[in-house]
Scaffold this motif. Structure first.
Motif, PDB file in Angstrom:
ATOM      1  N   VAL A 311      98.632  77.137 101.198  1.00  0.00           N
ATOM      2  CA  VAL A 311      99.911  76.904 100.602  1.00  0.00           C
ATOM      3  C   VAL A 311     100.895  77.013 101.576  1.00  0.00           C
ATOM      4  O   VAL A 311     101.986  76.139 101.139  1.00  0.00           O
ATOM      5  CB  VAL A 311      99.829  77.789  99.444  1.00  0.00           C
ATOM      6  N   LEU A 312     100.887  77.767 102.521  1.00  0.00           N
ATOM      7  CA  LEU A 312     102.008  77.664 103.468  1.00  0.00           C
ATOM      8  C   LEU A 312     102.467  76.540 104.281  1.00  0.00           C
ATOM      9  O   LEU A 312     103.455  76.277 104.453  1.00  0.00           O
ATOM     10  CB  LEU A 312     101.875  78.860 104.524  1.00  0.00           C
ATOM     11  N   LEU A 313     101.232  75.610 104.682  1.00  0.00           N
ATOM     12  CA  LEU A 313     101.569  74.569 105.236  1.00  0.00           C
ATOM     13  C   LEU A 313     102.521  73.385 104.687  1.00  0.00           C
ATOM     14  O   LEU A 313     103.718  73.310 105.427  1.00  0.00           O
ATOM     15  CB  LEU A 313     100.136  73.854 105.462  1.00  0.00           C
ATOM     16  N   PRO A 314     102.165  73.157 103.345  1.00  0.00           N
ATOM     17  CA  PRO A 314     103.488  72.062 102.657  1.00  0.00           C
ATOM     18  C   PRO A 314     104.693  72.867 102.582  1.00  0.00           C
ATOM     19  O   PRO A 314     105.669  72.138 102.673  1.00  0.00           O
ATOM     20  CB  PRO A 314     102.599  71.799 101.573  1.00  0.00           C
ATOM     21  N   LEU A 315     104.385  74.327 102.275  1.00  0.00           N
ATOM     22  CA  LEU A 315     105.661  75.096 101.876  1.00  0.00           C
ATOM     23  C   LEU A 315     106.912  75.117 103.043  1.00  0.00           C
ATOM     24  O   LEU A 315     107.912  75.242 103.003  1.00  0.00           O
ATOM     25  CB  LEU A 315     105.375  76.545 101.416  1.00  0.00           C
ATOM     26  N   ALA A 316     106.093  74.763 104.238  1.00  0.00           N
ATOM     27  CA  ALA A 316     106.945  75.287 105.710  1.00  0.00           C
ATOM     28  C   ALA A 316     108.028  73.905 105.717  1.00  0.00           C
ATOM     29  O   ALA A 316     109.109  74.184 106.415  1.00  0.00           O
ATOM     30  CB  ALA A 316     106.074  74.942 106.892  1.00  0.00           C
ATOM     31  N   ARG A 317     107.979  72.936 104.896  1.00  0.00           N
ATOM     32  CA  ARG A 317     108.774  71.828 104.987  1.00  0.00           C
ATOM     33  C   ARG A 317     109.864  72.191 104.402  1.00  0.00           C
ATOM     34  O   ARG A 317     111.101  71.617 104.710  1.00  0.00           O
ATOM     35  CB  ARG A 317     108.306  70.576 104.275  1.00  0.00           C
ATOM     36  N   HIS A 318     109.840  73.270 103.731  1.00  0.00           N
ATOM     37  CA  HIS A 318     111.445  73.629 103.079  1.00  0.00           C
ATOM     38  C   HIS A 318     111.997  75.024 103.705  1.00  0.00           C
ATOM     39  O   HIS A 318     112.871  75.447 103.332  1.00  0.00           O
ATOM     40  CB  HIS A 318     110.903  74.045 101.665  1.00  0.00           C
ATOM     41  N   ILE A 319     111.544  75.236 104.724  1.00  0.00           N
ATOM     42  CA  ILE A 319     112.053  76.464 105.490  1.00  0.00           C
ATOM     43  C   ILE A 319     113.178  75.877 106.462  1.00  0.00           C
ATOM     44  O   ILE A 319     113.106  75.065 107.085  1.00  0.00           O
ATOM     45  CB  ILE A 319     111.136  77.260 106.442  1.00  0.00           C
ATOM     46  N   ASP A 320     114.446  76.513 106.034  1.00  0.00           N
ATOM     47  CA  ASP A 320     115.631  76.249 106.914  1.00  0.00           C
ATOM     48  C   ASP A 320     115.684  77.273 108.341  1.00  0.00           C
ATOM     49  O   ASP A 320     115.728  78.363 108.046  1.00  0.00           O
ATOM     50  CB  ASP A 320     116.907  76.482 106.087  1.00  0.00           C
ATOM     51  N   THR A 360     114.609  71.770  94.483  1.00  0.00           N
ATOM     52  CA  THR A 360     114.616  70.297  94.866  1.00  0.00           C
ATOM     53  C   THR A 360     113.418  69.411  94.545  1.00  0.00           C
ATOM     54  O   THR A 360     113.463  68.179  94.489  1.00  0.00           O
ATOM     55  CB  THR A 360     114.982  70.100  96.153  1.00  0.00           C
ATOM     56  N   GLY A 361     112.301  70.126  94.515  1.00  0.00           N
ATOM     57  CA  GLY A 361     111.096  69.299  94.289  1.00  0.00           C
ATOM     58  C   GLY A 361     110.237  69.532  95.344  1.00  0.00           C
ATOM     59  O   GLY A 361     110.685  69.741  96.525  1.00  0.00           O
ATOM     60  N   GLU A 362     108.776  69.119  95.345  1.00  0.00           N
ATOM     61  CA  GLU A 362     107.838  69.642  96.351  1.00  0.00           C
ATOM     62  C   GLU A 362     107.878  68.506  97.458  1.00  0.00           C
ATOM     63  O   GLU A 362     107.630  68.930  98.516  1.00  0.00           O
ATOM     64  CB  GLU A 362     106.445  69.402  95.634  1.00  0.00           C
ATOM     65  N   ASP A 363     108.393  67.468  97.168  1.00  0.00           N
ATOM     66  CA  ASP A 363     108.338  66.329  98.362  1.00  0.00           C
ATOM     67  C   ASP A 363     109.884  65.994  99.048  1.00  0.00           C
ATOM     68  O   ASP A 363     109.963  65.201  99.794  1.00  0.00           O
ATOM     69  CB  ASP A 363     108.037  64.971  97.757  1.00  0.00           C
ATOM     70  N   ASP A 364     110.503  67.053  98.861  1.00  0.00           N
ATOM     71  CA  ASP A 364     112.026  66.863  99.101  1.00  0.00           C
ATOM     72  C   ASP A 364     112.054  67.517 100.411  1.00  0.00           C
ATOM     73  O   ASP A 364     113.307  68.120 100.808  1.00  0.00           O
ATOM     74  CB  ASP A 364     113.128  67.133  98.149  1.00  0.00           C
ATOM     75  N   GLY A 365     111.239  68.342 101.286  1.00  0.00           N
ATOM     76  CA  GLY A 365     111.203  68.846 102.515  1.00  0.00           C
ATOM     77  C   GLY A 365     111.764  68.208 103.650  1.00  0.00           C
ATOM     78  O   GLY A 365     112.026  66.963 103.505  1.00  0.00           O
TER      79      GLY A 365
END
Length: 409
Positions: A311-320, A360-365
């Motif tokens: 779960v963290l792998l795709p979530l990492a795209r949203h980390i600033d 912002t949505g899941e694909d907006d990282g």
């Protein structure tokens, strides 16, 4: 009604017929505890040796019980056949103790000529003792069946006398050597604490065996001089044998069982530690790990760690990363140590990424990032989720510095 207090000797004599089943039960329980490991790791010679030793010790106490002695004598049709049979089991147990201690201490990788020679010597000497005892028994005249006091009753009988002395000397020698090896090992630096405690129990157990030998030998020698102190053999020696058996069982089981329990405790602690992060990732994923009714704690831990990282792998795209750096500066400014500040910053960045993703949505990282450190520190991140006040303070201080001023300047 007057109650007469029993002396220690009378107490032992009263319970003597069933006395021997206590250590037999303890040793059987110890063997049952070890049996799954022995079966699972059958190729491990040390585990097989421990199992064999516990089996031999249990057999000694089963066959030394008066009811078993009478049954064996009756089945074989030979009066006192149980005598050399029990002595042989006891002698084999002594040899097993020596072989196990030599192998255990020197390690399986030690195949030096000195170690091999020592082990061959033990096998040859104690096999010779067993053969000699049966020869002496065959030559002796022992028509009167003795269920409890064979040692002292036949202490002056030709050939039987020599057999009794032989088994007592073999047992005493094994207890002395084993005791010496164990206490020398206890004094070795760098031992695991559980192994050290196990060795101490073994040392005290074999010391009790020496007291058992002293009681038996004293009773036999007294018979040679015409005195009767048979109570040393029938009332003092049995409790010492029972105590020795219990201590030896604990000594062999403690290092293995302790390591097993220690490992299971760490697994359950890790499961508990990861629970906050796991529950947080469930809110992100929408579901958790599927339930497996027969899953072991180790498997549950692996599945939980895998789920969190997945779960963290795709979530990492949203980390600033810039905001994560400000969280880190804020944590340091609040006086947290560097390691704790790093974990607080990572946790705050994950919470911030979840809020961003929901908004912002899941694909907006903003793309792939190096998540090596983040995935490695999931335990530390999960622990920080149990400190909501610190997280709120870090995030609040970081928000107050969105104009870019350094918190450490």
């Amino acid at each position: 009604m007057t109650t007469v207090a029993l002396t220690p000797a009378e107490f032992v004599n009263q319970f003597y017929p069933n006395f021997w089943w206590i250590p037999a039960g303890v040793l059987a329980a110890a063997l049952a505890i070890k049996l799954p490991s022995i079966i699972r790791l059958w190729k491990d010679p040390l585990l097989r040796a421990v199992g064999g030793l516990l089996l031999l010790a249990c057999a000694v106490f089963v066959f030394v019980a008066p009811s078993t002695i009478a049954r064996v004598n009756r089945l074989t049709g030979v009066a006192n056949f149980s005598g050399p049979w029990v002595y042989s089991l006891l002698t084999a147990f002594c040899a097993s103790c020596l072989l196990l201690i030599i192998s255990w201490r020197n390690g399986l990788s030690d195949r030096s000529e000195h170690t091999r020679r020592a082990m061959r010597g033990v096998v040859a000497v104690y096999a010779g003792v067993i053969v000699a005892m049966w020869v002496l028994f065959a030559l002796a005249e022992v028509p009167q069946e003795r269920l409890r006091d064979l040692d002292t009753y036949y202490a002056n009988t030709p050939y039987m006398r020599e057999m009794i002395v032989l088994y007592l000397l073999a047992h005493t020698l094994a207890a002395l050597v084993t005791n010496g090896l164990i206490w020398n090992w206890v004094r070795t630096d760098g031992l695991d604490s559980l192994l050290r405690w196990g060795l101490k129990f073994l040392g005290v157990g074999y010391a009790a065996q020496l007291l058992f030998d002293a009681a038996k030998i004293s009773a036999v020698v007294a018979r040679w001089s015409g005195r009767d102190v048979d109570w040393l053999s029938t009332a003092v020696a049995p409790p010492l044998a029972c105590l020795s058996a219990v201590l030896i069982a604990v000594g062999f089981i403690l290092p293995h069982a302790g390591q097993y329990l220690h490992g299971r405790w760490h697994v359950r602690l890790a499961l508990h530690e990861l629970r906050p992060l796991y529950l947080l990732m469930r809110t992100v994923n929408g579901a958790g790990v599927p339930l497996l009714l027969r899953a072991t704690p180790e498997l549950r831990l692996v599945r939980r760690e895998t789920f969190i990282r997945d779960v963290l792998l795709p979530l990492a795209r949203h980390i600033d990363e810039d905001r994560r750096a400000r969280f880190h500066e804020a944590a340091l400014a609040l006086g947290h140590p560097p390691a704790l500040a790093k974990a607080l910053a990572a946790t705050a960045a994950i919470l911030d990424a979840i809020e961003t993703r929901n908004r912002t949505g899941e694909d907006d990282g903003t793309g792939a990032r190096d998540t090596t450190d983040l995935l490695r520190e999931i335990g530390a991140v999960s622990r920080m989720l149990r400190r909501p006040e610190d997280l709120r303070a870090v995030r609040a201080l970081a928000r107050d510095t969105t104009d870019g001023r350094s918190l450490t300047g």
